[in-house]
Design an enzyme around this catalytic site. Sequence first.
Site, mmCIF file in Angstrom:
data_model
loop_
_atom_site.group_PDB
_atom_site.id
_atom_site.type_symbol
_atom_site.label_atom_id
_atom_site.label_comp_id
_atom_site.label_asym_id
_atom_site.label_seq_id
_atom_site.Cartn_x
_atom_site.Cartn_y
_atom_site.Cartn_z
ATOM 1 N NE ARG A 42 -1.871 -1.272 3.509
ATOM 2 C CZ ARG A 42 -2.232 -1.261 4.789
ATOM 3 N NH1 ARG A 42 -3.496 -1.061 5.114
ATOM 4 N NH2 ARG A 42 -1.343 -1.435 5.733
ATOM 5 C CE LYS A 56 10.728 -13.446 21.124
ATOM 6 N NZ LYS A 56 11.544 -13.784 19.936
ATOM 7 C CG ASP A 77 6.834 -15.742 18.114
ATOM 8 O OD1 ASP A 77 6.498 -15.334 16.987
ATOM 9 O OD2 ASP A 77 7.972 -15.584 18.589
ATOM 10 C CG HIS A 119 9.516 -21.967 14.508
ATOM 11 N ND1 HIS A 119 9.097 -21.920 13.203
ATOM 12 C CD2 HIS A 119 9.627 -20.672 14.911
ATOM 13 C CE1 HIS A 119 8.971 -20.652 12.836
ATOM 14 N NE2 HIS A 119 9.277 -19.872 13.848
ATOM 15 C CG ASP A 167 7.876 -23.882 10.803
ATOM 16 O OD1 ASP A 167 9.060 -23.652 11.114
ATOM 17 O OD2 ASP A 167 6.994 -24.120 11.643
ATOM 18 C CG HIS A 168 12.322 -19.329 9.920
ATOM 19 N ND1 HIS A 168 11.427 -18.932 10.882
ATOM 20 C CD2 HIS A 168 13.548 -19.256 10.502
ATOM 21 C CE1 HIS A 168 12.087 -18.630 11.979
ATOM 22 N NE2 HIS A 168 13.377 -18.811 11.791
HETATM 23 C C1 BG6 Z 1 10.237 -16.301 14.470
HETATM 24 C C2 BG6 Z 1 9.597 -15.702 15.711
HETATM 25 O O1 BG6 Z 1 9.336 -17.165 13.837
HETATM 26 O O2 BG6 Z 1 11.389 -17.018 14.849
HETATM 27 C C3 BG6 Z 1 10.586 -14.817 16.440
HETATM 28 O O3 BG6 Z 1 8.462 -14.943 15.343
HETATM 29 C C4 BG6 Z 1 11.872 -15.569 16.712
HETATM 30 O O4 BG6 Z 1 10.017 -14.335 17.651
HETATM 31 C C5 BG6 Z 1 12.387 -16.239 15.460
HETATM 32 O O5 BG6 Z 1 12.805 -14.640 17.207
HETATM 33 C C6 BG6 Z 1 13.567 -17.132 15.780
HETATM 34 O O6 BG6 Z 1 14.134 -17.611 14.590
HETATM 35 P P1 BG6 Z 1 15.638 -18.077 14.529
HETATM 36 O O7 BG6 Z 1 15.799 -18.601 13.141
HETATM 37 O O8 BG6 Z 1 16.478 -16.883 14.818
HETATM 38 O O9 BG6 Z 1 15.789 -19.130 15.578
#
Ligand code: BG6
Length: 496
Positions: free
Chosen positions: A46, A347, A241, A246, A183-184
Amino acid sequence: TNTENQLLIIFGASGDLTARKLVPALFNLYKNGHLPENFVVLGASRSNLSDEDFRRRVVLESKYLEEEIKNGTSKAIQTFSGKIFYTDLGKEYDTDYSDLAERISELNSRFQTDNNYIFYLSTPPSLYEAIAKNICEQGLASEKNGWKRLIVEKPFGYSLESARQLNDGLHEYFKESQIYRIDHYLGKETVQNLLVTRFANSIFEPLWNRNYIHHVEITNAESGGVEKRGGYYDKSGALRDMFQNHLLQIVSLVVMEPPIGADAEEIRNEKVKALKSLRIMRDDKTLRENTIRAQYVSSMIGGKKVKGYREEEGVDPESTTETYAAIKFFVDNWRWADVPFYVRTAKRMPTKVTEVVVHFKTPHHHIFKDSGMNGKDNKLVIRIQPDEGILIKFGVKVPGQGFKVERANLDFYYSSLAETRVMEAYERLLLDAMQGDATLYARADEVEAAWEFVDPILEYWKTSDSKVYGYSAGVWGPENADELIEGLGMWRNPGA
Ligand code: BG6
């Protein structure tokens, strides 16, 4: 595998993810020769930006490509930036996409991208369905000529119900086989290696069950706080989160049965079965005894005052959102009956680390009674990040008289494979989607099964029966978390 010509459309392109992750990943793919001959990116959002503005923002003047720009790859940067375009959607995402469709069609003919389109949704999730609908209404989801794929970012849903609604909504416009849920963690080399460790070796799998494994511990710790994402995080919390997505993905890879083959459906079928076998906790007593949540409170780290969670920007000063979650659970199937799993994520821990620790049972008959090893188990540590690797802890004889036993390590670190460049998670995931491989993406039923397990915990945490503990920023969570793992000694706090 062959990567076909294609056009990638990113919704929410003026957001942070595009500059921070997506464009650098695409640039690396480009530099290493992984992009197809005809490839174009169209950012849409946007903000009122021209193609040039957008190129400057995400490529030419991007701090995320600083090194590349400095290192004299400027020619590559220039050519790459020529593949990037931008279109202003007008006011809202839920609008008529005919202008967008026109721009897509123009770029498609100009650059011969063969009507192959990937739509990447990097907007707030509340917009996913509307965007899918509007794409579809322009005929852009139809695979009559060229394939069409939809990548959606996390979070996928807020609860089981909302995840189901979102799945149903998306399925109105796209087939499941067209949808790629990010899902990274699945893009991380070491997470994928869980599959290889288990199923490409014959020495682990025979032991991978209740007969030999005493318990499994998974830790995901971050040293950072919520940073600038307080507004988002406060509505989400550690369980949504990190855990629902993950960590349960990691759990499913540890728990799953061997798949028949390595293709996307076979692997995901087994992962779903694994997730469905997690014992869902239903009553308050079970939930009270097996779940712990906490928030970090302000403390001094290295002589500097660190804010407590409730003082962070965007966070409600009376918030009960958890920044620490530890869950104990069981897996109800033949392989895992009675083996406890302990999973925690938080965290503001002392360090950033993710690892899976498989604790094996102690030998059932001790012959070296005074060995010093009594009660000590063998451990397999799978280090996801950092210092990626695998470590086996076992007993060896201390040289000399008698049978004194000491712990020794057998270890492997990825860094010893230095000649291979490890792809960053987003790079790998983007390339897979570009090639139509969904193995490392979460399927609808996987996401729902994970929510099914998490939902009752979230519900319970809303009640007054459930406490929110505090822990000082920079320590390994609240002391109460030790109660969860009582009888087993302690959590393994790596590097602490
Ligand atoms: C993300 C979360 O999916 O993953 C974040 O939203 C988190 O809060 C992050 O910090 C952690 O990813 P990685 O790859 O640094 O372990």
